[in-house]
Every structure is written in structure tokens, then in C-alpha cells.
Design an enzyme around this catalytic site. Structure first.
Site, PDB file in Angstrom:
ATOM      1  N   SER A  42       0.872  -1.188   0.000  1.00  0.00           N
ATOM      2  CA  SER A  42       0.000   0.000   0.000  1.00  0.00           C
ATOM      3  C   SER A  42       0.899   1.224   0.000  1.00  0.00           C
ATOM      4  CB  SER A  42      -0.932  -0.009   1.215  1.00  0.00           C
ATOM      5  OG  SER A  42      -0.202   0.079   2.420  1.00  0.00           O
ATOM      6  N   HIS A 155      -3.394  -6.045   2.759  1.00  0.00           N
ATOM      7  CA  HIS A 155      -2.487  -7.082   3.272  1.00  0.00           C
ATOM      8  C   HIS A 155      -3.201  -8.407   3.537  1.00  0.00           C
ATOM      9  CE1 HIS A 155       0.505  -3.844   4.919  1.00  0.00           C
ATOM     10  NE2 HIS A 155       0.484  -3.919   3.611  1.00  0.00           N
ATOM     11  N   GLU A 164      -4.289  -2.426   9.478  1.00  0.00           N
ATOM     12  CA  GLU A 164      -3.505  -2.953  10.604  1.00  0.00           C
ATOM     13  C   GLU A 164      -4.123  -2.624  11.958  1.00  0.00           C
ATOM     14  OE1 GLU A 164       0.528  -1.514  10.103  1.00  0.00           O
ATOM     15  OE2 GLU A 164       0.409  -1.832   7.942  1.00  0.00           O
ATOM     16  N   GLU A 205       1.604  -9.568   7.119  1.00  0.00           N
ATOM     17  CA  GLU A 205       2.509  -9.177   8.195  1.00  0.00           C
ATOM     18  C   GLU A 205       2.383 -10.078   9.421  1.00  0.00           C
ATOM     19  OE1 GLU A 205       2.086  -4.947   8.790  1.00  0.00           O
ATOM     20  OE2 GLU A 205       3.028  -4.525   6.863  1.00  0.00           O
ATOM     21  N   ASP A 242      -3.450   1.239  11.861  1.00  0.00           N
ATOM     22  CA  ASP A 242      -3.092   1.855  10.579  1.00  0.00           C
ATOM     23  C   ASP A 242      -4.165   1.479   9.569  1.00  0.00           C
ATOM     24  OD1 ASP A 242      -2.121   2.848   8.261  1.00  0.00           O
ATOM     25  OD2 ASP A 242      -0.362   1.536   8.129  1.00  0.00           O
ATOM     26  N   ASP A 312       2.101   8.334   7.148  1.00  0.00           N
ATOM     27  CA  ASP A 312       2.903   7.375   6.370  1.00  0.00           C
ATOM     28  C   ASP A 312       2.805   7.763   4.892  1.00  0.00           C
ATOM     29  OD1 ASP A 312       4.011   5.192   5.068  1.00  0.00           O
ATOM     30  OD2 ASP A 312       2.476   3.762   5.682  1.00  0.00           O
ATOM     31  N   HIS A 365       8.888  -1.449   9.146  1.00  0.00           N
ATOM     32  CA  HIS A 365       9.123  -2.455   8.106  1.00  0.00           C
ATOM     33  C   HIS A 365       8.223  -2.147   6.912  1.00  0.00           C
ATOM     34  CE1 HIS A 365       5.442  -5.070   9.408  1.00  0.00           C
ATOM     35  NE2 HIS A 365       5.187  -3.800   9.443  1.00  0.00           N
TER      36      HIS A 365
HETATM   37  P1  PGA Z   1       3.192  -1.403   2.960  1.00  0.00           P
HETATM   38  O1  PGA Z   1       2.284  -1.133   4.233  1.00  0.00           O
HETATM   39  O2  PGA Z   1       4.527  -1.808   3.400  1.00  0.00           O
HETATM   40  O3  PGA Z   1       2.423  -2.463   2.230  1.00  0.00           O
HETATM   41  O4  PGA Z   1       3.216  -0.102   2.181  1.00  0.00           O
HETATM   42  C1  PGA Z   1       2.764  -0.751   5.455  1.00  0.00           C
HETATM   43  C2  PGA Z   1       2.064   0.479   5.949  1.00  0.00           C
HETATM   44  O5  PGA Z   1       1.135   0.993   5.308  1.00  0.00           O
HETATM   45  O6  PGA Z   1       2.454   0.993   6.998  1.00  0.00           O
HETATM   46 ZN    ZN Z   2       0.963   2.707   6.880  1.00  0.00          ZN
END
Ligand code: PGA
Ligand code: ZN
Length: 423
Positions: A42, A155, A164, A205, A242, A312, A365
Site C-alpha cells: 500500500s 495485506h 492494521e 505481516e 493503521d 505514512d 518495516h
Molecule cells: P506497505 O504497508 O509496506 O504495504 O506499504 C505498510 C504500511 O502501510 O504501513
Molecule cells: Zn501505513
């Protein structure tokens, strides 16, 4: 004088089975170190460019042979013969050789692989652990982990819109004790999910990814799991989220498919405010979309003094965009992903800018990861005090937690400051 003798790269696989860059640096004293670059799903639209071959005959176009070749030629030509010990100089040369704003020429995967491998080789040559090389005697804080124990969004293949649902074991005296608590909650959660007949299959994840009936149910399960594990929600273990909302933002609205709702930015902020009222949530990342700066401002005004609001996709670890966010009064925290910006030094520069402006930093990560635990050392070196690196399961996630356990034991006097992070 120790100098860089050779640099090369090879194509290896990440945790999703996609190709990624492994860069190796050899120094004149015989030191040899490598680094593997992670990859997101993402991604923010303004991230540094991850160079993919596009050749449909290999890995559906996802090969990274061109990026590897750029390491072997352009970057090796530029860096062989130089001292490895000036990371800023190395990273500046990498950036100059790319000569674009976003690494679209050589690829951020080529740039970051070399940048990390040079840092690691330097540490190794000096006989120092990486966190000490990067942070010196000031590297002391063991980060409080955000562990993603329920996966949704892009994910996972489930009905959950938010990407998340994380736990933060804050109320403990050490990282080791915090990880123990997190792992216990993870296993309790698995039992609770299984008892109710849900699937205990995992997302990218390492979190569970069942079809919950809405986006709130995961929070209820997590609170239950914390309690059933013998911990106090909020006090000992808090929740971070998240939603990665850029993924469900379209035409100015937020489309929550799992709940059959379409919300305006203001309604979305109200939605989060009501969750914060009901659940021990201390941090929300990407609550609103990267293009919705107006909505972000409302979110920041509404919840910014109550909880941590992490940018992010909106900031993409980019100091120029972070500065715009600071000027606009948006968010109070930034996610730090090295491959979003391209080199170790540039990520450090973003962290310094955040600190100067009272923003917290969460080292992170990517959903596509590897056994490389560079970010564990990086978080300790910069005293970010927070790291998010997935569930306490699956080796590519656990590698980072295991590295932090080792660092804590090695430091002896490391500080775990979870309790003091949030009001
Ligand atoms: P990504 O997601 O590593 O798939 O971009 C992680 C996040 O959005 O924090
Ligand atoms: Zn994020």
C-alpha cells in the site's frame, strides 16, 4: 586507509515471494556485508521509485535485474575506492548519480541496498554493532513495538477495510518483557478467533485475517485477548491502528466496504473519535488519505492532542513533504521507512526534522520483508522509541524483534520508555 573495494547486487526473494535487491559491499580490509531491500504493497504515490524490470516473462514483470545492474555499474563505479565511513558523503554521491528527485533513474531499491550495506560494512570493519555505529554512545532506547496482530486492507483477502490492528506493550520495564506480553496476547487472540469458528490464517505481516463482521470487531477481540492474557488494556497494553485509508479513499470519500458505508472526511474523523472514546487507542496512522490534506487538518485539530497521528503515505519519509505537513499543522508523528526516501542518511535527516518540530518517529518495516533486521538497529541508533514490524510471528517480522532482544541484552543499560510515550 580502509576503502570500498567492490560493490555488487543480486536478485533474491522477499517474504511475499517477489524479487528484491540484495546488495553486497566488500572493503579493502576484507570485510564483506550485505543488505536486503524491503517492498511495500500500500505504497504512497510520492515514494522513491522501486525499479522493476517490467519484463512479463520473469516474475510477472517484478524482476529487479536492472536495479542490480545499476548497483554493479553506476554505483560501483561511483563508490569503489572511497572510504565507507562517511555515510552522508556516500549517500550524497548515490543521490547525485541518480540525478532525479525520486530515484527513478537507478531505483530506490538499488540506492537503499548499497546505502545500508555500506553502513553495515563500516560497522563491521570497526568491530561495532550497527546501532552503535549509527548512533554512537547515545544509542540507548529500546523501541516500544507496534505489533500488527490483525491484518486487513491490501495485506489480506478478508472483509476488513482497515489494514492494521496493532498492540503496543507499553507498561513494562524492558523490551524483553514487552515482547513476552505481546506474544501471549497473540496466542490468546488465536484461540479466541478459533473458538468463534473464524479462520486463523495469516495476512502479509503475520497477523490473523478472518472475515470480521465490521471494522470494530477486531478491536473488541484484541481487548478481550489482552484481558484473557492477564494484562490491563490501556495501562499495560494499548492499541495502535493503521487504516491505510488512501486505499479506500475515492472521489473525496472513504468507502468502508466491510460496513457498507461511504463517509466524508468529517464523518471519518468522527468515526475515529468514537473509536478512541471506546477503546484504548494511542496511535492512528494514515487515518485519512495522502491527498486529503483538508481532512488531515480536521483530524489533527480534533484528535492531535489526544493521540498520536502518524503520517505514512502522506509524508513518505520525505523531509520536504514533512516540512509542508509541519507548516500546515498536520499530524504529530511520522512513519520512517527507509525505502520510501532511498538512503540511510536521508531517512536520518527526516528523523532530525521531525524531532526539531516535536513530531515522534515510528521506524517501520514494509509488508514485503526479509531476514534483514537493519531497522532494529536503526531504531535504537536514533532513539525513536517506537518501531512497527509486524506480528510476533513469521521469521521476517520476528528477525527484527529478535535483534532487539539481543541489542537489549548487549546494551545492558538500555532504556524501555513505553510508559512515558503517551499521556
Ligand atoms: P506497505 O504497508 O509496506 O504495504 O506499504 C505498510 C504500511 O502501510 O504501513
Ligand atoms: Zn501505513
Amino acid at each position: 586507509m580502509v576503502y570500498i573495494e567492490d560493490i555488487f547486487a543480486e536478485e533474491v526473494l522477499d517474504s511475499r515471494g517477489n524479487p528484491t535487491v540484495k546488495a553486497t559491499v566488500i572493503l579493502s580490509d576484507g570485510t564483506q556485508e550485505s543488505a536486503i531491500v524491503p517492498s511495500g504493497a500500500s505504497t504512497g504515490s510520492k515514494e522513491a521509485v522501486e525499479l522493476r524490470d517490467g519484463d512479463k516473462d520473469r516474475y510477472d514483470g517484478k524482476g529487479v535485474l536492472k536495479a542490480c545492474e545499476n548497483v554493479d555499474t553506476i554505483l560501483a563505479d561511483a563508490l569503489v575506492g572511497l572510504s565507507p565511513f562517511n555515510q552522508v558523503e556516500i549517500d550524497t554521491i548515490i543521490k547525485e548519480r541518480d540525478a532525479t528527485d525520486n530515484y527513478s533513474h537507478i531505483g530506490a531499491n538499488a540506492a537503499l541496498g548499497v546505502s545500508m550495506a555500506v553502513a553495515r560494512a563500516s560497522a563491521s570493519s570497526l568491530g561495532m554493532p550497527l546501532y552503535k555505529y549509527l548512533g554512537g554512545a547515545n544509542a540507548a532506547i529500546l523501541p516500544s513495538p507496534m505489533l500488527n496482530i490483525i491484518n486487513g486492507g491490501s495485506h489480506a483477502d478478508n472483509s476488513v477495510d482497515f489494514q492494521e490492528y496493532m498492540i503496543m506493550p507499553l507498561g513494562f520495564e524492558s523490551f524483553e518483557r514487552a515482547i513476552q506480553a505481546a506474544s501471549e496476547v497473540y496466542h490468546t487472540l488465536k484461540k479466541l478467533i478459533a473458538i468463534d469458528g473464524h479462520s486463523t490464517g495469516l495476512g502479509d505481516e503475520g497477523g490473523f485475517a478472518p472475515n470480521f463482521k465490521n471494522n470494530v470487531e477486531p478491536l473488541e477481540y484484541i481487548v478481550e485477548a489482552i484481558k484473557d492474557s492477564g494484562y490491563e488494556p490501556g495501562k499495560e497494553i494499548a492499541i495502535a491502528m493503521d487504516p491505510a485509508s488512501s486505499e479506500f479513499y475515492k472521489d473525496g470519500k472513504y468507502h468502508l466496504k466491510g460496513e457498507d458505508k461511504v463517509l466524508s472526511p468529517v464523518e471519518m474523523v468522527e468515526y475515529y473519535a468514537s473509536l478512541v472514546e471506546k477503546f484504548p487507542i494511542v496511535s492512528i496512522e494514515d487515518g485519512l488519505a495522502e491527498d486529503d490534506w483538508g481532512g488531515w487538518k480536521i483530524l489533527s485539530d480534533e484528535l492531535g492532542d489526544k493521540i498520536q497521528l502518524v503520517g505514512d503515505d502522506i509524508f513518505v519519509t520525505n523531509y520536504k513533504i514533512l516540512q509542508e505537513g509541519i507548516d500546515a499543522g498536520i499530524a504529530n508523528s511520522i512513519l520512517i521507512k527507509l525505502n520510501q526516501i532511498g538512503t540511510v542518511s536521508e531517512a536520518m535527516k527526516t528523523v532530525r526534522l521531525a524531532y526539531r518540530n516535536g513530531y515522534t518517529c515510528v521506524v517501520s518495516h514494509r509488508s514485503g520483508e526479509s531476514e534483514d533486521a537493519f531497522i532494529a538497529d536503526f531504531a535504537v541508533a536514533l532513539n525513536t522509541a517506537q518501531i512497527k514490524t509486524g506480528a510476533p510471528a513469521r521469521s521476517e517480522r520476528v528477525a527484527k524483534y529478535n535483534r532487539l532482544l539481543t541489542i537489549e541484552r548487549e546494551l545492558g543499560f538500555g532504556e524501555y520508555i513505553g510508559k512515558t510515550l503517551f499521556k
